[in-house]
Scaffold this motif. Structure first.
Motif, mmCIF file in Angstrom:
data_model
loop_
_atom_site.group_PDB
_atom_site.id
_atom_site.type_symbol
_atom_site.label_atom_id
_atom_site.label_comp_id
_atom_site.label_asym_id
_atom_site.label_seq_id
_atom_site.Cartn_x
_atom_site.Cartn_y
_atom_site.Cartn_z
ATOM 1 N N UNK A 212 0.851 -1.195 0.000
ATOM 2 C CA UNK A 212 0.000 0.000 0.000
ATOM 3 C C UNK A 212 0.882 1.239 0.000
ATOM 4 N N UNK A 213 0.553 2.211 -0.856
ATOM 5 C CA UNK A 213 1.265 3.473 -0.810
ATOM 6 C C UNK A 213 1.713 4.012 -2.149
ATOM 7 N N UNK A 214 1.120 5.141 -2.567
ATOM 8 C CA UNK A 214 1.630 5.900 -3.696
ATOM 9 C C UNK A 214 1.125 5.530 -5.066
ATOM 10 N N UNK A 215 0.311 4.472 -5.197
ATOM 11 C CA UNK A 215 -0.184 4.096 -6.526
ATOM 12 C C UNK A 215 -0.998 5.238 -7.114
ATOM 13 N N UNK A 216 -0.661 5.655 -8.322
ATOM 14 C CA UNK A 216 -1.354 6.793 -8.945
ATOM 15 C C UNK A 216 -1.808 6.523 -10.373
#
Length: 261
Positions: A212-216
């Protein structure tokens, strides 16, 4: 690679926040998105699309004036999708069974197990005795310091002495069913994934791991797929159009449901 959707709850509302901004003092955080819908709405959507193993995260501390309101929101989601969601935030051996009885499949734990900079094996044993290893997810939320990733606790505010390594994962895997690993430095910023961390955890072979974290964007999903050779699962929050972002929820569902092609 499976898509593990999220329902983050803060001050009694479904939100997306900048992870590194969370503070117990004043129940404060930098909000990316505050939903007009309750948690049950999102649980119904995830149930409709057959997405299992998503995460409800209670972001207020257990002694916060808002914690009961967070729990009420969580219960709405668990009533809608019993067995389909996991829950974390203030979980202990004493209260974990209550959340499983509400309908959670697993409890997600960090601060109860990682205390005073070390693993509290007594608390971990108590938790295993209370709910069983198969109902435990260890949240190895981590922040980078120099060249290592250190596990952080207390809603990502306190560094421990524990680093995330393959050896750490091997040892801890004996005590849980899954890992949830938040890249706290990029969490909620929609600025791209932490590729170094993704490569580190993606090359480990063991129990299920969710990043989890930063997927854009879709390219981040493809990068995570490559890092874990399809074994690394993913959570997407702030970037989703569900939460005010530009990445289409349906595109993520389709990508993760169709063999990641």
């Amino acid at each position: 690679m499976k898509f593990r959707p999220c329902i983050d709850i803060h001050n009694g509302k479904v939100k997306q926040i900048v992870g590194s901004s969370l503070r117990d003092s004043g129940n404060s955080a930098v909000d990316n998105f505050v939903s007009e819908e309750d948690a049950g709405y999102y649980a119904a959507l995830y149930r409709r699309d057959g997405l299992k193993g998503g995460h409800i995260i209670l972001l207020n501390s257990g002694d916060s004036e808002y914690y009961d309101a967070d729990c009420e929101q969580a219960e709405k989601a668990l009533n809608v999708y019993p067995g389909g969601l996991q829950i974390g935030g203030g979980m202990t051996a004493e209260n974990a069974g209550k959340f499983l009885d509400m309908g959670a499949s697993h409890v997600i734990v960090t601060s109860y197990v990682f205390r005073d900079g070390k693993i509290d094996y007594d608390n971990l044993s108590r938790l295993k005795k209370a709910v069983g290893r198969k109902h435990i997810v260890l949240d190895l939320s981590c922040r980078r310091r120099e060249d290592s990733y250190f596990i952080v606790t207390d809603r990502w505010q306190k560094f421990t002495e524990m680093t995330v390594t393959h050896d750490t994962l091997e040892k801890l895997a004996e005590h849980c069913d899954e890992f949830l690993i938040h890249a706290v430095d990029v969490e909620g910023k929609s600025g791209g994934i932490d590729e170094t961390l993704a490569d580190l955890i993606g090359t480990w072979r063991g129990i299920p791991v969710t990043y989890a974290g930063g997927v854009r964007q879709m390219e981040d999903l493809r990068r995570l797929y490559q890092a874990g050779a399809g074994r690394l699962d993913v959570t997407v929050g702030s970037a989703l159009d569900l939460f005010g972002g530009n990445l289409k929820y349906d595109d993520v569902v389709n990508y993760c449901s169709n063999g990641n092609r």
